[in-house]
Design a protein around this motif. Sequence first.
Motif, PDB file in Angstrom:
ATOM      1  N   SER A   1       0.828  -1.208   0.000  1.00  0.00           N
ATOM      2  CA  SER A   1       0.000   0.000   0.000  1.00  0.00           C
ATOM      3  C   SER A   1       0.864   1.261   0.000  1.00  0.00           C
ATOM      4  CB  SER A   1      -0.931  -0.002   1.213  1.00  0.00           C
ATOM      5  OG  SER A   1      -0.160  -0.018   2.398  1.00  0.00           O
ATOM      6  N   THR A   2       2.157   1.116  -0.243  1.00  0.00           N
ATOM      7  CA  THR A   2       3.065   2.249  -0.283  1.00  0.00           C
ATOM      8  C   THR A   2       2.865   3.031  -1.581  1.00  0.00           C
ATOM      9  OG1 THR A   2       4.689   0.996   0.995  1.00  0.00           O
ATOM     10  CG2 THR A   2       5.489   2.938  -0.177  1.00  0.00           C
ATOM     11  N   ILE A   3       2.674   4.327  -1.453  1.00  0.00           N
ATOM     12  CA  ILE A   3       2.516   5.189  -2.625  1.00  0.00           C
ATOM     13  C   ILE A   3       3.902   5.519  -3.182  1.00  0.00           C
ATOM     14  CG2 ILE A   3       1.718   7.444  -3.445  1.00  0.00           C
ATOM     15  CD1 ILE A   3      -0.565   5.586  -2.706  1.00  0.00           C
ATOM     16  N   LYS A   4       4.037   5.360  -4.512  1.00  0.00           N
ATOM     17  CA  LYS A   4       5.301   5.653  -5.184  1.00  0.00           C
ATOM     18  C   LYS A   4       5.027   6.346  -6.507  1.00  0.00           C
ATOM     19  CE  LYS A   4       7.987   1.656  -3.625  1.00  0.00           C
ATOM     20  NZ  LYS A   4       8.775   0.505  -4.081  1.00  0.00           N
ATOM     21  N   TYR A   5       6.081   6.927  -7.054  1.00  0.00           N
ATOM     22  CA  TYR A   5       6.046   7.454  -8.414  1.00  0.00           C
ATOM     23  C   TYR A   5       6.648   6.382  -9.317  1.00  0.00           C
ATOM     24  CZ  TYR A   5       4.734  11.869  -6.423  1.00  0.00           C
ATOM     25  OH  TYR A   5       4.051  12.858  -5.766  1.00  0.00           O
ATOM     26  N   TRP A   6       5.909   6.034 -10.367  1.00  0.00           N
ATOM     27  CA  TRP A   6       6.293   4.929 -11.245  1.00  0.00           C
ATOM     28  C   TRP A   6       6.600   5.449 -12.650  1.00  0.00           C
ATOM     29  CZ3 TRP A   6       6.638   0.281  -8.843  1.00  0.00           C
ATOM     30  CH2 TRP A   6       5.949   0.140  -7.640  1.00  0.00           C
ATOM     31  N   ASP A   7       7.536   4.822 -13.307  1.00  0.00           N
ATOM     32  CA  ASP A   7       7.827   5.034 -14.737  1.00  0.00           C
ATOM     33  C   ASP A   7       8.153   6.474 -15.106  1.00  0.00           C
ATOM     34  OD1 ASP A   7       7.269   2.299 -15.149  1.00  0.00           O
ATOM     35  OD2 ASP A   7       5.134   2.741 -15.363  1.00  0.00           O
ATOM     36  N   PHE A   8       8.685   7.253 -14.153  1.00  0.00           N
ATOM     37  CA  PHE A   8       9.058   8.633 -14.432  1.00  0.00           C
ATOM     38  C   PHE A   8      10.135   8.654 -15.516  1.00  0.00           C
ATOM     39  CE2 PHE A   8      11.739  12.372 -13.389  1.00  0.00           C
ATOM     40  CZ  PHE A   8      10.811  13.354 -13.680  1.00  0.00           C
ATOM     41  N   ASN A   9       9.947   9.490 -16.523  1.00  0.00           N
ATOM     42  CA  ASN A   9      10.845   9.634 -17.673  1.00  0.00           C
ATOM     43  C   ASN A   9      10.886   8.422 -18.600  1.00  0.00           C
ATOM     44  OD1 ASN A   9      11.703  12.306 -17.483  1.00  0.00           O
ATOM     45  ND2 ASN A   9      13.348  11.799 -16.063  1.00  0.00           N
ATOM     46  N   THR A  10      10.015   7.432 -18.394  1.00  0.00           N
ATOM     47  CA  THR A  10      10.010   6.268 -19.302  1.00  0.00           C
ATOM     48  C   THR A  10       8.629   5.958 -19.874  1.00  0.00           C
ATOM     49  OG1 THR A  10       9.676   4.647 -17.527  1.00  0.00           O
ATOM     50  CG2 THR A  10      11.963   5.181 -18.114  1.00  0.00           C
ATOM     51  N   ALA A  11       7.555   6.428 -19.249  1.00  0.00           N
ATOM     52  CA  ALA A  11       6.209   6.120 -19.751  1.00  0.00           C
ATOM     53  C   ALA A  11       5.285   7.318 -19.571  1.00  0.00           C
ATOM     54  CB  ALA A  11       5.628   4.904 -19.037  1.00  0.00           C
ATOM     55  N   ALA A  12       4.313   7.399 -20.473  1.00  0.00           N
ATOM     56  CA  ALA A  12       3.283   8.434 -20.413  1.00  0.00           C
ATOM     57  C   ALA A  12       1.930   7.741 -20.347  1.00  0.00           C
ATOM     58  CB  ALA A  12       3.360   9.322 -21.655  1.00  0.00           C
ATOM     59  N   TYR A  13       1.075   8.217 -19.465  1.00  0.00           N
ATOM     60  CA  TYR A  13      -0.277   7.680 -19.321  1.00  0.00           C
ATOM     61  C   TYR A  13      -1.246   8.857 -19.340  1.00  0.00           C
ATOM     62  CZ  TYR A  13       2.521   3.864 -17.397  1.00  0.00           C
ATOM     63  OH  TYR A  13       3.461   2.886 -17.219  1.00  0.00           O
ATOM     64  N   PHE A  14      -2.375   8.688 -20.047  1.00  0.00           N
ATOM     65  CA  PHE A  14      -3.351   9.765 -20.178  1.00  0.00           C
ATOM     66  C   PHE A  14      -4.755   9.212 -19.936  1.00  0.00           C
ATOM     67  CE2 PHE A  14       0.086  10.392 -23.285  1.00  0.00           C
ATOM     68  CZ  PHE A  14       0.648  11.551 -22.786  1.00  0.00           C
ATOM     69  N   TRP A  15      -5.488   9.837 -19.006  1.00  0.00           N
ATOM     70  CA  TRP A  15      -6.849   9.403 -18.692  1.00  0.00           C
ATOM     71  C   TRP A  15      -7.800   9.659 -19.850  1.00  0.00           C
ATOM     72  CZ3 TRP A  15      -7.378   6.035 -15.268  1.00  0.00           C
ATOM     73  CH2 TRP A  15      -6.808   6.112 -13.997  1.00  0.00           C
ATOM     74  N   SER A  16      -8.750   8.734 -20.023  1.00  0.00           N
ATOM     75  CA  SER A  16      -9.896   8.977 -20.894  1.00  0.00           C
ATOM     76  C   SER A  16     -11.104   9.243 -20.000  1.00  0.00           C
ATOM     77  CB  SER A  16     -10.165   7.773 -21.807  1.00  0.00           C
ATOM     78  OG  SER A  16     -10.962   6.810 -21.145  1.00  0.00           O
ATOM     79  N   ALA A  17     -12.190   9.684 -20.598  1.00  0.00           N
ATOM     80  CA  ALA A  17     -13.433   9.914 -19.859  1.00  0.00           C
ATOM     81  C   ALA A  17     -14.231   8.625 -19.693  1.00  0.00           C
ATOM     82  CB  ALA A  17     -14.278  10.950 -20.588  1.00  0.00           C
ATOM     83  N   THR A  18     -13.767   7.537 -20.308  1.00  0.00           N
ATOM     84  CA  THR A  18     -14.534   6.291 -20.334  1.00  0.00           C
ATOM     85  C   THR A  18     -14.235   5.433 -19.112  1.00  0.00           C
ATOM     86  OG1 THR A  18     -14.397   6.367 -22.751  1.00  0.00           O
ATOM     87  CG2 THR A  18     -15.117   4.294 -21.753  1.00  0.00           C
ATOM     88  N   GLU A  19     -15.300   5.147 -18.381  1.00  0.00           N
ATOM     89  CA  GLU A  19     -15.193   4.318 -17.185  1.00  0.00           C
ATOM     90  C   GLU A  19     -15.073   2.852 -17.570  1.00  0.00           C
ATOM     91  OE1 GLU A  19     -17.608   3.866 -12.951  1.00  0.00           O
ATOM     92  OE2 GLU A  19     -18.334   5.217 -14.505  1.00  0.00           O
ATOM     93  N   GLY A  20     -14.241   2.129 -16.835  1.00  0.00           N
ATOM     94  CA  GLY A  20     -14.114   0.688 -17.028  1.00  0.00           C
ATOM     95  C   GLY A  20     -14.921  -0.050 -15.971  1.00  0.00           C
ATOM     96  N   LYS A  21     -14.612  -1.315 -15.794  1.00  0.00           N
ATOM     97  CA  LYS A  21     -15.306  -2.126 -14.786  1.00  0.00           C
ATOM     98  C   LYS A  21     -14.753  -1.858 -13.395  1.00  0.00           C
ATOM     99  CE  LYS A  21     -16.418  -5.879 -17.908  1.00  0.00           C
ATOM    100  NZ  LYS A  21     -16.302  -7.303 -18.182  1.00  0.00           N
TER     101      LYS A  21
END
Length: 190
Positions: free
Chosen positions: A135-155
């Motif tokens: 449950s430790t909060i971390k920063y992941w994939d900094f400088n290696t990956a980009a993620y962008f939210w969509s408005a579409t809800e999943g399950k």
Amino acid sequence: MKTILFFILGTIAFKSFSQGKGSFSDPRDKKTYKTVQINNIVWMSENLNFKPEGESWCPGGKDDNCNKLGRLYKWEVAKKVCPSGWRLPTKEEFEGLVETAKKGGAKAFNSLNTGGSLSFVSQYAGSRGDSANTSTIKYWDFNTAAYFWSATEGKNTYSWLLGIDSKKKFAIVYSDYREDAISVRCVKEK
């Protein structure tokens, strides 16, 4: 506005898309963002860096990174953070972007990356969240990956997003845990 043509080897057929570059200023904080029109959609070509009243974070946990890479938002905040006249893209719009990008080169990654044919300009802000094993909060994939939210809800507790990985060199639309914080690229409302 320029038109780019993609020829399909071995045939006379071709696929074209129109592309135009521009910018807009967010009236809330006066920050200016580059934009790109791909087909009939105007996309931000930079990550949003608006600090809302809700939670948001700077990539890698460092304030200086917000100016270069925008802010990271949980999905519920991301749904409300675009300026007036702009909104989160849908899952289908991301899928259309990836499909158009595939026609621009060997891989969608090449076309969406900085210097690629679509001028989408990936900014690798990574994400903020917990690991599946802790449950430790971390920063992941900094400088290696980009993620962008969509408005579409999943399950369940998931929502759809676009992921672009610079190490594995791919771009994919998939669903992930909406409590993670990732980047936002708004699209202009029609």
